[in-house]
Enzyme design. Structure first.
Site, PDB file in Angstrom:
ATOM      1  N   ASP A 109       1.142  -0.896  -0.009  1.00  0.00           N
ATOM      2  CA  ASP A 109       0.415   0.051  -0.012  1.00  0.00           C
ATOM      3  C   ASP A 109       1.237   1.433   0.155  1.00  0.00           C
ATOM      4  O   ASP A 109       2.018   0.919   0.309  1.00  0.00           O
ATOM      5  CB  ASP A 109      -0.955  -0.239   1.425  1.00  0.00           C
ATOM      6  N   GLU A 110      -0.017   2.935  -0.709  1.00  0.00           N
ATOM      7  CA  GLU A 110       0.999   3.501  -0.179  1.00  0.00           C
ATOM      8  C   GLU A 110       2.385   3.804  -0.967  1.00  0.00           C
ATOM      9  O   GLU A 110       3.064   3.777  -0.558  1.00  0.00           O
ATOM     10  CB  GLU A 110       1.135   4.183   1.164  1.00  0.00           C
TER      11      GLU A 110
END
Length: 772
Positions: free
Chosen positions: A230-231
């Site tokens: 994620d991110e």
DNA sequence: GAAGTGATGTTTTTT
DNA sequence: ACATCACTTC
């Protein structure tokens, strides 16, 4: 082991492109997800989908940036697929790697009970090294040195490689710190000697482990057959290198999915690079990387989304995409102009009250976002004034308070006595008579022998008395080490705090601050107890309730992660950075001034400004229905009043989205009583307003006692209950005396010292005249 | 060795 | 404005 997921209906909650992103689980996938595009939903459904396809939860590794994001992901997976969610390895890079290293550390010459150094520990160790090497601490500024080391690590540059890179060495020479490479080398050696890793080491050592130990690497490659990140735009080179190690090898399925948004990359300052997104596409090109762009925004109304698009168009390099809102145009964005920071605070809070009433919003629908944590003060004051509950995230957290760090240092020592920073911190706390001089001797000996402080503690040639104290301390800690292995974290903490005399020391301080510290420590103890008691219901592998486990967890915790169980309807105050990934019905982005947002430190370079712009982009896209921007014409910085121009970002949004309020009028005629303030430097009402909230200050020193009539009495005549005169503090009453002979200390109440009337004074030195 | 005093730097953001 | 640090005094 596989998990049966009864229905895959959930997948129909997704739009076409989201669904393809969630169900393409074989091979490399890049999801470019604009703000509010249902990214988290895609990630969780993707995992749920994997489980429904018979993939075992333990084969899935999901890496996030915050514990909070990880927890939320787990919760949401659980809602879809049930308890199997617990077996997915979901967590932050740091926490998951710490967990793996706790098992594998011996391979790379570390104990399994290694300590995690936080930024303060790092800085303190670096200061010690700089001092020992007798380097100039202006040229070797700890903050600069620390961040340079951190950057080196995040680019996989070990001390050895560093020393072989002429360009870096040249740079250091130019910056007048030619010995930097040596400082770096020493720092890493000392960390290792202390059995400690800093935040970057958790990544670097993980990489080292995978790089140098093929069998270990093999083990984790087999274990984590599906990896999600994620991110991804906020990963640094080192993090990506680890991911590649785990997934990019001969014969691999390359089941890796990274999710990110280049427009939301806001951590370049700590080495994150969107180059990773570009590299990812290149690295996996040959393996048919699939790219999905989520451009539909489900969060914000039209004006907000359009403003965000216009703004971000000013940035140079970016992956082209157009975010669309589906919610209609909504309200325009309000812009508040204020004269001063305090007027800004007042306007913002007034508007919150108004919106609450008009739209029936809850406190938790509101967030005030700022560039720097220091800005929270004014808003807190006005919120308190209006009886609106709020919570400040970030800033000085619970775990950074002195008493908490003290307690944790004791606990760390019981797990790993070689921990140099912990040892330094508590060796003379409570006072044991081990001062600077003694510690310098210990340090010199340790350095000469190449051993941790702990080991040479009882071999230093010092006065018999000091030697005795040192060895008593060592024996005490040895006792802790023994004890801790038999009991849980809570019992261990109680035992240690009691035996060390730390609790007693705290209890002796009965000032208001002292009582506050006692409370802080007892709430820490509560949280340890909670840790011991929690999730007994899950039959998890997490049943390890040892002190070591608690410490590892707590080292990677920020106060963003604390759950406040009681009273959850509060206004949120946080930095824009911490707001990433969150959303609120009504968002206030404050302090939109040049030098502040964008920060003056970024003004030099175009990349710097671009990052600030992305940060502002993140800020405004947190809003669902209402967005308010504000700036103050003047504010106090460094204790001085500063006048700033409105932020350039304001002019980058088309005025058709904006609604200017609280503005021109107050610029001309300050609303509050001019006559109260005639000083030409004070610009009208703002200052008067501010004064209302300023805390009473200035400690008044009592009149000096006339030295010609002052006759000190012999120290051994001073007794409890006497009225005495002190040359500086004036008249006082002796409340208590403790200690023997030369060490006798008196606690005296001085009536002329209103701030801290009680003082402890060593009788041997103090000149006191007995009055009665 | 400890406490009090004056000078100095500090602030961007966080795991 | 605030905290930390070197320096002095007891």
């Amino acid at each position: 082991m596989s998990v049966s997921v009864s229905s895959t209906d959930f997948i129909n909650d997704l739009n076409e492109i989201q669904r393809r992103a969630a169900t393409t689980i074989q091979g490399p996938v890049l999801v470019v997800a604009g703000p509010g595009s249902g990214k988290t939903r895609v990630l969780t459904y993707r995992i749920a989908w994997m489980l429904s396809q018979g993939i075992a939860p333990a084969e899935i590794l999901a890496l996030t940036f915050t514990n909070k994001a990880a927890r939320e992901m787990k919760d949401r997976i659980e809602r879809v697929v049930g308890a199997a969610a617990h077996q997915v390895w979901a967590g932050t890079f740091h926490s998951l790697f710490a967990r793996i290293l706790r098992i594998e550390a011996p391979h790379i010459g570390y104990p399994t009970n290694f300590t995690i150094y936080d930024t303060d520990d790092t800085k303190s160790l670096l200061s010690a090294i700089i001092k020992e090497m007798q380097l100039n601490k202006e040229q070797y500024n700890v903050n600069v040195v620390r961040s340079r080391i951190s950057h080196a690590k995040s680019k996989l540059i070990t001390p050895k490689r560093y020393a072989a890179l002429p360009s870096l060495l040249e740079e250091d020479k130019m910056a007048k710190r030619p010995q930097f490479a040596e400082v770096y080398r020493t720092y890493m050696a000392r960390c290792k000697q202390a059995g400690a890793m800093d935040f970057d080491d958790l990544l670097l050592r993980m990489y080292e482990l995978l790089q140098s130990y093929p069998s270990v690497c093999q083990k984790y490659r087999q274990r984590f057959r599906y990896i999600l990140v994620d991110e991804f735009q906020d990963t640094n080179e080192l993090q990506y290198a680890i991911i590649r190690k785990l997934v990019h090898y001969e014969g691999s399925q390359r089941n890796v999915c990274v999710v990110g948004d280049d427009a939301q990359s806001i951590y370049a300052f700590r080495g994150a690079t969107i180059q990773n997104i570009l590299d990812f596409q290149k690295d996996f090109k040959a393996h048919g990387v699939k790219v999905f762009k989520l451009e539909q925004n489900y969060r914000s109304t039209g004006h907000i989304v359009e403003a965000a698009n216009e703004l971000i168009a000013y940035n140079k390099r970016q992956i082209p995409k157009t975010i669309r809102s589906e919610k209609g145009e909504g309200e325009r964005i309000k812009v508040i102009q204020a004269m001063s920071e305090s007027e800004e605070g007042r306007h913002v809070v007034n508007l919150i009250v108004e919106q609450k009433n008009r739209y029936h919003l809850r406190n938790s629908d509101f967030a005030i976002l700022y560039r720097t944590n220091a800005q929270s003060r004014v808003f807190e004051e006005y919120l308190r004034h209006n009886n609106i509950p709020y919570r400040v995230f970030g800033g000085t957290s619970f775990y950074q308070r002195k008493e908490i760090k003290d307690v944790i240092a004791y606990l760390r020592l019981a797990i790993n006595p070689k921990d140099e920073e912990a040892l330094r911190r508590v060796i003379n706390l409570p006072k044991r008579g081990i001062g600077q001089t003694t510690m310098e001797k210990v340090a010199a000996m340790a350095q000469a022998a190449g051993k941790p402080l702990w080991e040479v503690l009882d071999q230093v040639p010092v006065a018999a008395r000091t030697a005795q104290v040192l060895s008593a301390f060592k024996n005490m800690v040895r006792g802790f080490v023994q004890k801790v292995q038999q009991i849980d974290a809570y019992e261990a903490a109680l035992h240690i705090l009691d035996q060390s005399g730390y609790i007693r020391m705290l209890q002796q301080d009965t000032t208001r601050e002292g009582l506050g510290r006692q409370e802080t420590v007892s709430s820490l103890l509560d949280s340890i107890q909670q840790f011991v008691d929690q999730d007994q219901e899950f039959e998890q592998e997490h049943t390890d309730k040892s002190l070591a486990t608690w410490l590892q967890q707590v080292a990677l915790m920020t106060d963003l992660d604390e759950s406040s169980s009681t009273d959850d309807d509060y206004v949120t105050l946080m930095s824009v950075h911490s707001a990433k990934g969150l959303e609120f019905a009504s968002v206030f982005v404050v302090g939109l001034e040049e030098h502040l947002f964008p920060s003056y430190l970024s003004r030099e370079s175009a990349e710097g400004i671009d990052e600030e712009r992305r940060l502002f982009y993140v800020a405004i896209t947190r809003a669902e229905r209402f967005l308010t921007l504000s700036y103050a014409r003047s504010r106090y910085q460094y204790g001085k009043q500063r006048f700033n121009e409105p932020s350039r970002f304001l002019s980058e949004i088309d005025s058709r989205h904006l609604d200017l309020i609280g503005s021109a009028k107050s610029l001309v005629t300050p609303p509050v009583a001019k006559h109260l303030d005639s000083s030409p430097t004070a610009s009208g009402g703002a200052k008067v307003q501010g004064a209302f909230y300023r805390r009473p200050r200035a400690q008044v020193l009592p009149d000096r006692v006339d030295p010609s009539t002052f006759k000190p009495s012999p120290p051994d005549q001073i007794q409890v209950g006497m009225r005495v005169l002190h040359i500086k503090f004036g008249e006082g009453k002796v409340l208590a005396i403790d200690g023997q002979r030369d060490k006798r200390m008196a606690t005296i109440f001085f009536k002329d010292l209103p701030q801290v009337p009680q003082r402890r004074i060593m009788l041997k030195f103090a000149k006191l005249q007995i009055l009665s």
